[in-house]
Design an enzyme around this catalytic site. Structure first.
Site, PDB file in Angstrom:
ATOM      1  N   GLY A 136       1.574  -3.027  -6.524  1.00 27.26           N
ATOM      2  CA  GLY A 136       1.502  -1.504  -5.525  1.00 27.26           C
ATOM      3  C   GLY A 136       0.015  -0.824  -5.975  1.00 27.26           C
ATOM      4  N   GLY A 137      -0.023  -0.004  -6.789  1.00 29.39           N
ATOM      5  CA  GLY A 137      -1.214   1.131  -7.136  1.00 29.39           C
ATOM      6  C   GLY A 137      -2.333  -0.055  -7.042  1.00 29.39           C
TER       7      GLY A 137
ATOM      8  N   TRP B 213       0.840  -1.340  -0.057  1.00 27.93           N
ATOM      9  CA  TRP B 213      -0.105  -0.167   0.032  1.00 27.93           C
ATOM     10  C   TRP B 213       0.805   1.230  -0.212  1.00 27.93           C
ATOM     11  CZ3 TRP B 213      -4.374  -1.108   4.033  1.00 27.93           C
ATOM     12  CH2 TRP B 213      -5.118  -2.161   3.645  1.00 27.93           C
ATOM     13  N   LYS B 214       2.242   1.191   0.180  1.00 31.63           N
ATOM     14  CA  LYS B 214       3.103   2.199   0.137  1.00 31.63           C
ATOM     15  C   LYS B 214       2.450   3.308   1.239  1.00 31.63           C
ATOM     16  CE  LYS B 214       4.540   1.177  -4.165  1.00 31.63           C
ATOM     17  NZ  LYS B 214       5.159   1.488  -5.792  1.00 31.63           N
TER      18      LYS B 214
ATOM     19  N   GLU C  67      12.066   1.773  -3.892  1.00 35.07           N
ATOM     20  CA  GLU C  67      11.792   3.122  -3.415  1.00 35.07           C
ATOM     21  C   GLU C  67      12.664   3.555  -2.083  1.00 35.07           C
ATOM     22  OE1 GLU C  67       7.511   2.886  -3.403  1.00 35.07           O
ATOM     23  OE2 GLU C  67       7.560   3.047  -5.547  1.00 35.07           O
TER      24      GLU C  67
ATOM     25  N   GLY D 114       4.839   1.562 -11.083  1.00 29.71           N
ATOM     26  CA  GLY D 114       3.994   3.043 -11.011  1.00 29.71           C
ATOM     27  C   GLY D 114       3.960   3.449 -12.472  1.00 29.71           C
TER      28      GLY D 114
END
Ligand code: PGA
Length: 253
Positions: A234-235, A12-13, A100, A174
């Site tokens: 991710g997204g 979910w970052k 990241e 991303g």
């Protein structure tokens, strides 16, 4: 074809913004996953939400991961979170060395120390590797080889067997530009062959290798068909609908 039960991890970052939204996302996600489906589903929320979310999913239908961890167990390390603290909340997987974080200065040495800390607590490290660019000259194999060698240098075969390797080409994260199934299959075989060379055939087979980088409901089935053991998403994991469609794509027909 993968011989492992598929593994799908949602990273979910730095999302969502509030605890209430995080709870709603977990509940919506869990509702869409069939009980006893032959898949391991994991989400990695931001640290402050983990305790509440772990309580919301006691059945283990959705397992908890952390997005990072510190290498030491305790001491004067302001702002850090240890593997023991995560274990005490019910976390079972820990993402380590995400690009990241590597972009913020995390090194292979720090990644290896974090992996060791996580294994000491019997949690499962999900170690991210991947090249920044693909230029057609094959340099991406060298980048991934160096990262895998650095990981393997401190681990026995037994320890390595419980590690998940996430191949995440950075140019695909991303960006909406996923690697092709052929690219993914090639790198998957490259990593397994390297592990077989560094350890042995059985260890090379036991390590789970997942793919991450713009995985979406539309490309998940084709990418899974490339033989990976699952995905780091991710997204698309921020929507229960998209994430559950990705999970459905890895289930046996
Ligand atoms: P993405 O992110 O699915 O949004 O590309 C993947 C990741 O960073 O793990």
């Amino acid at each position: 074809m993968s011989t492992h039960q598929p593994l799908v991890i949602g990273n979910w970052k730095l999302n969502p913004g509030t605890s209430a939204e995080a709870k709603a996302l977990l509940v919506a996600t869990r509702k869409k996953i069939k009980r006893d489906a032959p898949v391991t589903v994991v989400v990695a929320p931001p640290f402050p939400f983990i305790a509440d979310l772990a309580r919301l999913s006691p059945s283990g239908r959705v397992l908890m991961a952390a997005q990072d961890v510190f290498s030491e167990d305790s001491g004067a390390y302001t702002g850090e979170v240890s593997a023991g603290m995560l274990a005490s909340l019910g976390v079972t997987y820990v993402i380590i060395g995400h690009s990241e974080r590597r972009a913020m200065g995390e090194t292979d040495v720090q990644v290896a120390a974090k992996v060791a800390a996580v294994l000491r607590r019997k949690l499962t490290p999900v170690v991210c590797v991947g090249e920044t660019v693909r230029d057609g000259s094959g340099g991406h194999f060298g980048v991934v080889e160096a990262q895998v060698r650095a990981l393997a240098s401190g681990l026995t075969a037994r320890a390595l067997a419980s590690v998940v390797i996430a191949y995440e080409p950075i140019w695909a994260i991303g960006t909406g530009k996923n690697a092709t199934p052929e690219d993914v299959e090639e790198m998957h075989l490259f990593i397994r062959t390297l592990l077989t060379k560094l350890y042995d055939r059985a260890t090379g087979k036991r390590v789970r290798i997942v793919y991450g980088g713009s995985v979406k409901p539309e490309n998940a089935a084709a990418l899974h068909g490339a033989g990976m053991d699952g995905f780091l998403v991710g997204g698309a994991s921020l929507s229960a609908d998209s994430f559950s469609k990705i999970i459905a794509a890895v289930l046996p027909a």
